[in-house]
Scaffold this motif. Structure first.
Motif, short mmCIF file in Angstrom:
data_model
loop_
_atom_site.label_atom_id
_atom_site.label_comp_id
_atom_site.label_asym_id
_atom_site.label_seq_id
_atom_site.Cartn_x
_atom_site.Cartn_y
_atom_site.Cartn_z
N VAL A 49 0.86 -1.18 0.00
CA VAL A 49 0.00 0.00 0.00
C VAL A 49 0.89 1.23 0.00
N VAL A 50 0.72 2.08 -1.00
CA VAL A 50 1.51 3.31 -1.10
C VAL A 50 0.66 4.47 -0.57
N HIS A 51 1.18 5.16 0.44
CA HIS A 51 0.49 6.29 1.05
C HIS A 51 1.15 7.59 0.59
N GLU A 71 2.61 6.28 -10.62
CA GLU A 71 3.75 5.39 -10.39
C GLU A 71 3.35 4.17 -9.56
N THR A 72 2.41 4.38 -8.65
CA THR A 72 1.92 3.26 -7.82
C THR A 72 1.15 2.27 -8.67
N GLU A 73 0.22 2.78 -9.46
CA GLU A 73 -0.62 1.91 -10.28
C GLU A 73 0.20 1.19 -11.35
N ARG A 74 1.27 1.83 -11.82
CA ARG A 74 2.13 1.20 -12.81
C ARG A 74 2.79 -0.06 -12.25
N ARG A 75 2.93 -0.11 -10.92
CA ARG A 75 3.53 -1.28 -10.27
C ARG A 75 2.48 -2.21 -9.66
N ALA A 76 1.22 -1.90 -9.93
CA ALA A 76 0.09 -2.72 -9.45
C ALA A 76 0.01 -2.75 -7.92
N PHE A 77 0.43 -1.66 -7.28
CA PHE A 77 0.29 -1.52 -5.84
C PHE A 77 -1.01 -0.76 -5.54
N ILE A 78 -1.42 -0.78 -4.29
CA ILE A 78 -2.60 -0.04 -3.84
C ILE A 78 -2.20 1.39 -3.49
N PHE A 79 -3.00 2.36 -3.92
CA PHE A 79 -2.69 3.76 -3.65
C PHE A 79 -3.69 4.32 -2.65
N LYS A 80 -3.18 5.06 -1.66
CA LYS A 80 -4.04 5.70 -0.66
C LYS A 80 -3.56 7.14 -0.48
N ARG A 95 4.68 19.61 12.69
CA ARG A 95 3.24 19.38 12.59
C ARG A 95 2.90 18.52 11.39
N ALA A 96 3.59 18.76 10.27
CA ALA A 96 3.33 17.96 9.06
C ALA A 96 3.74 16.50 9.26
N ARG A 97 4.88 16.29 9.92
CA ARG A 97 5.34 14.92 10.16
C ARG A 97 4.34 14.17 11.05
N LYS A 98 3.89 14.83 12.10
CA LYS A 98 2.93 14.18 13.00
C LYS A 98 1.63 13.87 12.27
N ALA A 99 1.16 14.81 11.46
CA ALA A 99 -0.09 14.59 10.71
C ALA A 99 0.06 13.41 9.75
N ARG A 100 1.21 13.32 9.09
CA ARG A 100 1.43 12.18 8.17
C ARG A 100 1.41 10.86 8.92
N TYR A 101 2.16 10.80 10.01
CA TYR A 101 2.23 9.55 10.77
C TYR A 101 0.87 9.17 11.34
N ASP A 102 0.15 10.15 11.87
CA ASP A 102 -1.17 9.87 12.42
C ASP A 102 -2.11 9.33 11.35
N ALA A 103 -2.06 9.91 10.16
CA ALA A 103 -2.95 9.48 9.08
C ALA A 103 -2.65 8.05 8.64
N VAL A 104 -1.39 7.76 8.43
CA VAL A 104 -1.01 6.42 7.95
C VAL A 104 -1.25 5.37 9.02
N MET A 105 -1.01 5.72 10.28
CA MET A 105 -1.16 4.75 11.37
C MET A 105 -2.57 4.19 11.44
N GLN A 106 -3.55 4.98 11.01
CA GLN A 106 -4.94 4.51 11.05
C GLN A 106 -5.17 3.29 10.17
#
Length: 436
Positions: A49-51, A71-80, A95-106
């Motif tokens: 899964v590519v986030h 680029e994700t779909e070209r490799r047949a991976f899942i895109f989120k 703040r941006a780093r925390k928001a990214r990590y919080d979003a992906v962790m879900q």
């Protein structure tokens, strides 16, 4: 499959039933990670899964999202895609780093891995940033290769490679990447270190990068030994309190490990020293504490150190709230309070339940034949910290206390009720700095 993919990716590849998550910005480093994972997944297939996080502040953010998606779909991976609501301003990077990590962790389940493209130059820059911020040994241990990430693991498989080597991965495959113009803005500390400070320092101290990495290794060894010594008293993510260590030095380590476990910067050495002194010298009725950023403190109470996050706990009740309910057999009800939600479920019998939030001036007993006790006596007996007594609901049936917050007060054989419950704090948003 490339030798690089075999050596870098295989050691961190999860089992057959677990997914691999990649955090891909579209920049050169992350596109190299995507390429290496794509190589290895052809040999040992996993669901990938590519986030991609859209910060909403760059003019080209929409185009970057579409590039990573293609680029994700070209490799047949899942895109989120994750659309983050951020504003430029103080501590934007944190703040941006925390928001990214919080979003992906879900999206991460137990046993799954999340990979990022941090590399050796990132490590050096991080060490210089932490030195400039007065970091202790845990900070100087640098970016870890592996750490807990919600129910999964966060992996940095490229830490042994330089930025130049990752660009060579792209060149060898004729792969494109995006260029974020904000990476050239020296007003951001990391950019200033990378673009100006480190090149100037390297001219007068050519081996500074290697020396910093060696310093990081020494710090890592010290941190590991301290963790081993603490044993069961080592603060880890998910544990909100630990027994106070036996020496002042180890108490100081507990403070630093608590901060690290929650992704925060530790207090200064002076602050930690004063807090440790108070922990040792203060009487039992005192509540010494040390701040860990906005709204968060580490507090001593009851022979333990407690992580107290007021952004999650919310405010104390300013008045008592009471709810009574006759819950039919095998039914569930929810009570909402200003800082959380209480879910109650009965078994084969009905229950007449009373719930008090911000309880005051009452007495209860722990069992039918037990004496009535004041709230203070009950809290001390049950180990309910002072700061939770007016922030968590007390559950009673008649004059018998059944639970207080997450604490089950029932004594086996004395209170046969089949009532079950779950208390959940409703967290508030925070923009405080976090560490890697």
């Amino acid at each position: 499959m490339s030798v690089a993919a075999e050596g870098l990716i295989r050691p961190h590849w999860p089992g057959p039933d677990h997914r691999v998550h990649l955090m891909i910005s579209g920049g050169a480093d992350s596109m190299a990670l995507l390429a290496l994972v794509a190589d290895f997944s052809k040999v040992v297939p996993r669901q990938v899964v590519v986030h991609h996080c859209h910060h909403g502040v760059a003019a080209d953010a929409d185009a970057w999202l579409q590039f990573v998606k293609a680029e994700t779909e070209r490799r047949a991976f899942i895109f989120k895609a994750h659309h983050l609501e951020l504003q430029l301003g103080p501590e934007f990077e944190a703040r941006a780093r925390k928001a990214r990590y919080d979003a992906v962790m879900q999206d991460v389940d137990s046993g799954e891995v999340v990979m990022t493209a941090h590399h050796r130059d990132d490590q050096v820059e991080t060490l210089l940033m932490r030195l400039s911020q007065g970091s202790g040994l845990i900070g100087l241990a640098g970016i870890p290769v592996v750490r807990a990430f919600g129910p999964g693991l966060l992996i940095r498989p490229l830490l042994s490679l330089s930025r130049k080597q990752l660009k060579q991965v792209l060149t060898a495959r004729n792969l494109k990447h995006i260029t974020d113009p904000s990476n050239q803005d020296p007003s951001y500390l990391r950019n200033y270190i990378r673009l100006q400070f480190l090149p100037a320092l390297s001219r007068v101290a050519p081996t500074v990068r290697d020396q910093l990495l060696q310093l990081s290794k020494l710090a890592t060894d010290r941190v590991f030994k301290a963790g081993e010594t603490l044993g069961q008293r080592l603060p880890v993510l998910g544990v909100e309190s630990v027994a106070l260590a036996s020496t002042e030095t180890l108490i100081a380590w507990q403070v630093r490990f608590f901060a690290q476990a929650h992704g925060r910067y530790a207090p200064s050495a002076l602050q930690i020293s004063e807090f440790v002194r108070q922990c040792v010298d203060a009487s039992d009725d005192r509540l010494p504490e040390v701040p860990i950023g906005s709204g968060v403190v580490i507090r001593k109470w009851g022979g333990k150190l407690h992580w107290v996050d007021h952004t999650i706990l919310g405010d104390e009740a300013d008045r008592e709230m009471m709810r009574s309910e006759n819950i039919a057999p095998n039914q569930s009800v929810e009570f909402e309070f200003p800082n959380g939600v209480l879910s109650l479920t009965t078994g084969a019998a009905s229950d007449d339940v009373s719930v008090f939030w911000g309880v005051e001036g009452r007495s209860f007993r722990l069992g039918r034949k037990r004496p009535m006790q004041s709230l203070k006596q009950l809290a001390q007996t049950l180990g309910v910290p002072p700061w939770l007594r007016r922030r968590t609901p007390l559950i009673a049936i008649s004059d018998q206390i059944i639970g207080w917050g997450a604490i089950d007060c029932r004594e086996e054989g004395l209170i046969p009720h089949s009532l079950q419950w779950e208390w959940r704090f409703v967290p508030r948003n925070t923009t405080d700095s976090t560490v890697s």
